[in-house]
Scaffold this motif. Structure first.
Motif, PDB file in Angstrom:
ATOM      1  N   ASN A  63       0.826  -1.205   0.000  1.00 29.85           N
ATOM      2  CA  ASN A  63       0.000   0.000   0.000  1.00 29.85           C
ATOM      3  C   ASN A  63       0.865   1.262   0.000  1.00 29.85           C
ATOM      4  N   ILE A  64       1.894   1.277   0.859  1.00 31.46           N
ATOM      5  CA  ILE A  64       2.767   2.467   0.921  1.00 31.46           C
ATOM      6  C   ILE A  64       3.536   2.608  -0.395  1.00 31.46           C
TER       7      ILE A  64
ATOM      8  N   LYS B 192       5.992  12.761 -13.783  1.00 35.33           N
ATOM      9  CA  LYS B 192       4.982  12.882 -14.863  1.00 35.33           C
ATOM     10  C   LYS B 192       5.208  11.855 -15.974  1.00 35.33           C
ATOM     11  N   LEU B 193       5.617  10.673 -15.583  1.00 34.33           N
ATOM     12  CA  LEU B 193       5.969   9.680 -16.603  1.00 34.33           C
ATOM     13  C   LEU B 193       4.786   8.860 -17.082  1.00 34.33           C
ATOM     14  N   CYS B 194       3.736   8.821 -16.282  1.00 31.68           N
ATOM     15  CA  CYS B 194       2.654   7.899 -16.633  1.00 31.68           C
ATOM     16  C   CYS B 194       1.333   8.362 -16.056  1.00 31.68           C
ATOM     17  N   TYR B 195       0.276   7.696 -16.509  1.00 32.83           N
ATOM     18  CA  TYR B 195      -1.057   7.942 -15.937  1.00 32.83           C
ATOM     19  C   TYR B 195      -1.309   6.935 -14.820  1.00 32.83           C
ATOM     20  N   TYR B 196      -0.912   5.682 -15.060  1.00 32.56           N
ATOM     21  CA  TYR B 196      -1.097   4.689 -14.000  1.00 32.56           C
ATOM     22  C   TYR B 196       0.235   4.044 -13.645  1.00 32.56           C
ATOM     23  N   CYS B 197       0.437   3.820 -12.377  1.00 30.54           N
ATOM     24  CA  CYS B 197       1.633   3.129 -11.900  1.00 30.54           C
ATOM     25  C   CYS B 197       1.284   2.584 -10.524  1.00 30.54           C
ATOM     26  N   GLY B 198       0.994   1.310 -10.463  1.00 38.99           N
ATOM     27  CA  GLY B 198       0.539   0.732  -9.200  1.00 38.99           C
ATOM     28  C   GLY B 198       1.132  -0.635  -8.963  1.00 38.99           C
ATOM     29  N   ALA B 199       1.080  -1.077  -7.708  1.00 36.06           N
ATOM     30  CA  ALA B 199       1.657  -2.371  -7.344  1.00 36.06           C
ATOM     31  C   ALA B 199       0.572  -3.322  -6.835  1.00 36.06           C
ATOM     32  N   GLU B 200       0.787  -4.603  -7.082  1.00 36.62           N
ATOM     33  CA  GLU B 200      -0.133  -5.654  -6.625  1.00 36.62           C
ATOM     34  C   GLU B 200       0.670  -6.769  -5.992  1.00 36.62           C
TER      35      GLU B 200
ATOM     36  N   GLY C  21       4.058 -14.993  -3.439  1.00 38.01           N
ATOM     37  CA  GLY C  21       5.058 -14.060  -2.925  1.00 38.01           C
ATOM     38  C   GLY C  21       5.530 -13.104  -4.012  1.00 38.01           C
ATOM     39  N   GLY C  22       4.759 -12.988  -5.088  1.00 39.99           N
ATOM     40  CA  GLY C  22       5.129 -12.108  -6.203  1.00 39.99           C
ATOM     41  C   GLY C  22       4.473 -10.741  -6.090  1.00 39.99           C
ATOM     42  N   LEU C  23       5.281  -9.703  -6.240  1.00 39.86           N
ATOM     43  CA  LEU C  23       4.767  -8.332  -6.230  1.00 39.86           C
ATOM     44  C   LEU C  23       5.073  -7.736  -7.601  1.00 39.86           C
TER      45      LEU C  23
END
Lengths: 428, 414
Positions: free
Chosen positions: B273-274, B292-300, B306-308
Motif C-alpha cells: 500500500n505504501i 509525470k511519466l505515466c497515468y497509471y503506476c501501481g503495485a499488486e 510471494g510475487g509483487l
C-alpha cells in the motif's frame, strides 16, 4: 431548505431529497447495515459541454477534453495541500470521473463523514490552477489518452459513436486528444469552472447507514462554512443540429487483437435528457427481448460459435442523443451485422412476443433492485435519476407501467437500418 | 463469520450470513492440482458447465427467477486450478409475490454441473472454440496482457506460470475422451468448496439442495487441495515484446520466498500500500505526479506466490527512467525511507478498503474464496485487527526479503 421524503414502494424504503438554499440539490439515502458511506458530488458538466454561451452571452468553443482536464486539476489546492493526502488522513478512498454530461467527485469511507464531506465540498468549490500544474497534467493526461488508444473496447465504442453522430460532441473522446489538451491554459480552466461549477448546477448524493436528518444538517453547516456564494445559472451548452442520418455505416480500426471486437449501433430519435432518460428503459426491454440471453437470436449465434458469451446490448442516452449498441467478439462482424438487421425485420413482421416482454420487464426491475445493493452503483443511479428530474420511486413505477404496446411501437419506430453502423477493431 | 460444514469427504459447505444485501450468491469451486498435462482439459469443463446457458429455454427459466445469473470461471491460486460455477439470485422479499426462489435457482445451477451426465455427446469443437476465444480475448487488453506475460516470465519453469485456461495448442489437441475424463475428474475427484453468502434461511435451503445433489454423484477419493512452496528464478531477466501499441507497457516483478502461504500477509499488504497501492503511495506521488511519466503506476501483491508486480504505461523513450524510478522507490522501502505517518495512513486506507469490501457482495465473495483457499477463513474485520498490529520495522523486514527478478516491456514496433 426544502426537504422532501420520497417513499420507494418497491423497496419499502424512504429517502430524502433536499433543495438547499445555495442551489445544491442533496440526496440522502440510508442503507441499513452498511459499514461505509459513499458520497458523490456531480457537476452537470461533461465532455459534450465544450461549446457554450457563457454567462455574459459570449460563445465559447473550448478544447476537446477540457471537462476531464478540469476534473484532474481540481485535486490540487492553493495552500499546496494534496486532496488525496487530506482524504488519506481519514482513510477514505477518493476518486473522480468525467463522462459525456457530468463530472463526478466521490469518496467512500468508514466513519469520518463530516471530515470527508468537508474535504469534498472544499476542494470542488475552490479551484486553483497555475501554468506549471497545467503543464504537468498535460503529460499525465497524454499518457491516459495513449492508454485508451491501445484499448480495443474503447476504440470500438468511440468509433461507433463517431460513425453515428455528425455534429453531436458525443462523437469525441471524453479525454480529448493529445493536441487538444496541449492548448488548455489556466485561464480557460477558470472560465469553464466559473461557467459550470455553480452549486445550482450540482447534485450531492450520500448513501450509507446514518441518521439522515443529521447528515442533512451537517451538509447545511458545511455549506455555510465553505462560504460559497449562491451563484446564478450556469452557461448554456451549444449543440449544432444533429442530422438524422449517420456519418458513415462502417468503420474499422487495426489493433493487435486476436479476436475481432464489433459494435453495431442504431442512432435513434433523440429528445431532451429527461425524455431520453425514460425512453432508455423501454429500449432496454426491447433489446433484451430480441437479443438478450433468453432470445432465440442469442441461442442461434452463440450455439453456432459466431459470438462469444461477451455478446451484450446497451443504450447510451443524454441531451440530444440516444443510441442502441450491440457489442460482441466475433470473427465475422459483417455477417453478424446482416443477421441483426434480418432479425429486426423478422420481429417487425411477426411481432414481439408478449410473454418475453413480461420476462424482460421483470428482469429490468430486478436489475434496478440489484443496482441499489452496491453503494457506488446506487449513488450513481440516484445521481442520474435526480439529474433527469425524477426520483427512484417514479422510476420503478415507470418501468412497472411500461406496456407491451410501448415496446411494440419502438420496434417499428426505431432500429432503422439506414441509421445503423458497424464498428469493429481487428488485427492486421 | 464462516460456518463450515463437511457435506461428505472432500466436499465443504461454507455459509456466510449477511442480511443487508438484496441478492444471495452461491459459488461452487472444484479444486484440482494445476499441471500442464490436465490444465486445458480441466478448463474446458467450464464450457461443458455453460452448455445449458446457450439455450433460450434455460435462460428463460433464469429470467423468470428475476434474472438470476449463472456464471462460470477458471482461475488459479498458486499451484491449484479452480474451476467454478455460481448463481446469484434476488432475495425472496424483493420478488413480486414473496416467491421462494432460492431452491429453484440452486437446482438450475446444479443442472448445469450435471448436464453432461445425461447428455451422450460433448459437442467438442464448439467447446474448444469457446475456450480458445476466451484465451484469445485476454490478449486484447494490453494492460492485462503485460501483467500476465510478466508473471509467466517471473514464474517460469513452475506450474505458477501456467494460464489456468490452458493454451491454444493444448485446447486444440483435446480429444473427446480427455474432456470426458476431465469432466468426471472434476465432479468425482476434485475437492469441492461451496460458498453461500445470503440470509440464513436461504443458505440452509442451498445446503440442503446441494448436499442432496452431490450425494447422488459417485465420489472417488477426492484430491485434497495442497499449497506448495516454489523455487522461482532469483536472477534478473529482462524481456521485450514488440507489438503495434501506442504506449509501452512496463511491468516489473519482485519475488519474496514464502513457505506455502504468506505468513506476514498484513505487513506485506501495508508494504504494498505504501509503495504502490493508493493515490498517496510512493509510485503514484513520485513516478506519476513528480516525474509525470505515466497515468497509471501501481503495485499488486499475490500472497500465494510471494510475487509483487508493478504495472505502468509510459512513452517508449521514458522506459528507462520509469524503470529506474520504480526500482529506486522499492529500494527506499527496503531502506526504511518512509515515515510513521505513512504507515498510519496506509493502515487506515487498507482498513477502509476492507470495510468497503464488506459492503459489496462480489468483493465479499472474492474475499472468502481466497481465505478458504488459504485454509484461513477469517473475516475482513479480523484482518483489520491484524493490520492494526503492523509497525514500520516489520514492513522494512518484509521489504528486504524481496528481490527484483523480472522486467517486462511490451513496446511499439517503431
Amino acid at each position: 431548505m426544502e426537504k422532501r421524503i420520497i417513499k420507494v414502494e418497491r423497496l419499502n424504503e424512504n429517502y430524502f431529497e433536499v433543495q438547499h438554499r445555495t442551489g445544491l440539490k442533496i440526496i440522502v439515502f440510508k442503507t441499513l447495515g452498511y459499514s461505509t458511506s459513499y458520497a458523490i458530488l456531480g457537476v452537470n458538466y461533461g465532455s459534450t459541454n465544450n461549446r457554450f454561451i457563457d454567462k455574459t452571452g459570449r460563445f465559447l468553443d473550448t478544447p476537446l477534453g477540457i471537462a476531464h482536464f478540469l476534473e484532474h486539476k481540481m485535486f490540487e489546492n492553493e495552500d499546496k495541500t494534496d486532496t488525496f493526502e487530506l482524504f488519506a488522513k481519514t482513510g477514505a478512498s477518493a476518486n473522480a470521473f468525467t463522462d459525456f454530461e457530468k463530472t463526478a467527485y466521490l469518496f467512500s469511507g468508514a466513519g469520518y463523514l463530516e471530515e470527508n464531506l468537508k474535504i469534498l465540498l472544499n476542494f470542488v468549490m475552490h479551484p486553483y490552477f497555475t501554468e506549471e500544474t497545467v503543464k504537468k497534467e498535460q503529460g499525465i493526461i497524454a499518457q491516459e489518452i495513449k492508454m485508451y488508444e491501445d484499448s480495443p473496447s474503447w476504440q470500438v465504442f468511440f468509433n461507433a459513436a463517431s460513425a453515428m453522430y455528425q455534429k453531436h460532441p458525443i462523437a469525441n473522446d471524453i479525454a480529448g486528444t493529445v493536441d487538444s489538451i496541449a492548448t488548455i491554459t489556466p485561464e480557460l480552466l477558470y472560465t469553464c469552472y466559473n461557467n459550470f461549477y455553480s452549486l445550482n448546477n450540482m447534485i450531492l448524493t450520500i448513501v450509507g447507514d446514518f441518521d439522515e436528518e443529521q447528515v442533512i444538517n451537517l451538509v447545511d453547516k458545511l455549506l455555510s462554512d465553505c462560504k460559497v456564494e449562491t451563484k446564478t445559472a450556469s452557461a448554456k451548452t451549444y449543440y449544432e443540429i444533429e442530422p438524422a442520418a449517420v456519418k458513415t455505416h462502417r468503420i474499422s480500426k487495426i489493433l493487435p487483437v486476436s479476436i475481432t471486437l464489433a459494435e453495431i449501433g442504431f442512432k435513434e430519435n433523440a429528445y431532451t435528457l429527461q425524455e431520453n432518460f425514460l425512453r432508455q428503459f423501454v429500449y432496454k426491454i426491447v433489446l433484451d427481448m430480441i437479443f438478450g440471453r433468453a432470445s432465440k437470436f442469442y441461442e442461434e449465434v452463440y450455439k453456432e460459435g459466431l459470438v462469444t458469451d461477451s455478446f451484450d446490448t446497451d443504450v447510451i442516452w443524454g441531451a440530444g442523443y440516444l443510441a442502441l449498441l450491440i457489442s460482441m467478439e466475433t470473427a465475422e462482424p459483417d455477417k453478424l451485422y446482416d443477421m441483426i438487421i434480418e432479425e429486426i425485420k423478422r420481429q417487425r413482421e411477426h411481432g414481439l412476443n408478449k410473454e418475453d416482454f413480461e420476462l424482460c420487464k421483470k428482469s429490468l426491475l430486478s436489475h434496478l433492485i440489484k443496482t441499489t445493493e452496491d453503494l457506488d452503483d446506487f449513488a450513481l443511479l440516484l445521481l442520474d435519476i435526480t439529474r433527469a428530474g425524477y426520483d427512484l420511486d417514479f422510476v420503478f413505477k415507470f418501468v412497472e407501467n411500461i406496456s407491451f404496446k410501448d415496446a411494440e411501437q419502438l420496434i417499428y419506430e426505431g432500429f432503422k437500418q439506414e441509421r445503423s453502423v458497424l464498428s469493429f477493431v481487428q488485427a492486421k | 463469520m464462516v460456518v463450515r460444514t463437511k457435506l461428505q469427504e472432500g466436499i465443504f459447505f461454507n455459509s456466510i450470513v449477511d442480511n443487508k444485501f438484496k441478492n444471495n450468491v452461491v459459488t461452487i469451486h472444484f479444486i484440482l492440482p494445476l499441471n500442464e498435462k490436465n490444465v486445458s482439459a480441466n478448463a474446458i469443463v467450464t464450457s461443458v458447465f455453460k452448455s445449458k446457458l446457450k439455450l433460450a429455454e434455460f435462460n428463460k427459466k433464469l429470467k423468470a427467477l428475476y434474472d438470476a445469473s449463472i456464471f462460470v470461471e477458471v482461475k488459479k491460486f498458486a499451484g491449484c486450478q479452480d474451476v467454478s460455477i455460481g448463481v446469484q439470485y434476488i432475495k425472496n422479499r424483493y420478488t413480486m409475490g414473496n416467491e421462494n426462489i432460492a431452491k429453484t435457482a440452486v437446482e438450475l445451477l446444479f443442472a448445469c454441473i450435471t448436464n453432461q451426465l445425461t447428455d451422450e455427446k460433448i459437442e467438442l469443437e464448439g467447446k474448444k472454440q469457446e475456450l480458445c476465444d476466451s484465451i484469445k480475448a485476454d490478449f486484447s487488453d494490453k494492460v492485462l496482457y503485460a501483467k500476465k506475460r510478466c508473471k509467466e516470465i517471473m514464474f517460469e519453469s513452475t506450474v505458477c506460470a501456467l494460464d489456468p485456461k490452458g493454451t491454444l495448442e493444448g485446447v486444440n489437441k483435446l480429444l473427446e475422451k480427455e474432456v470426458t475424463e476431465a469432466y468426471y475428474r472434476i465432479l468425482e475427484a476434485a475437492q469441492i468448496e461451496i460458498i453461500s453468502i445470503g440470509d440464513e434461511q436461504c443458505n440452509f435451503i442451498v445446503q440442503e439442495v446441494l448436499a442432496k445433489g452431490f450425494g447422488k454423484i459417485t465420489s472417488k477419493k477426492r484430491i485434497q487441495k495442497k499449497l506448495s512452496a516454489y523455487d522461482f528464478r532469483k536472477e534478473e531477466k529482462y524481456v521485450i515484446d514488440k507489438m503495434e501499441v501506442e504506449q509501452a507497457k512496463l511491468t516489473i516483478g519482485f519475488i519474496k520466498p514464502i513457505d506455502f502461504i504468506e505468513d506476514n500477509i498484513a505487513q506485506t499488504c501495508i508494504l504494498n500500500n505504501i509503495y504502490g497501492g493508493s493515490a498517496v503511495s510512493k509510485l503514484f506521488c513520485n513516478v506519476r505526479e513528480k516525474l509525470k511519466l505515466c497515468y497509471y503506476c501501481g503495485a499488486e501483491y499475490d500472497n500465494f506466490t510471494g510475487g509483487l508486480t508493478v504495472n505502468s504505461g509510459v512513452d517508449k523513450q521514458n522506459l528507462e527512467q520509469a524503470s529506474e524510478a520504480i526500482i529506486r522507490e522499492f529500494k527506499s522501502m527496503q531502506n526504511g525511507e518512509f515515515s510513521e505517518e505513512d504507515v498510519s495512513k496506509a493502515k487506515l486506507d487498507y482498513k477502509n478498503r476492507l470495510k468497503i469490501l464488506t459492503d459489496s457482495l462480489d468483493y465479499l465473495t472474492m474475499w472468502y474464496e481466497t481465505r478458504i483457499f488459504e485454509d484461513n477463513p477469517i473475516s475482513p474485520e479480523d484482518f483489520c485487527n491484524m493490520v492494526d498490529k503492523v509497525d514500520k520495522q516489520s514492513i522494512v523486514e518484509q521489504a528486504r526479503k524481496f528481490i527484483m527478478t523480472t522486467k517486462y516491456v511490451l513496446e511499439g514496433v517503431n
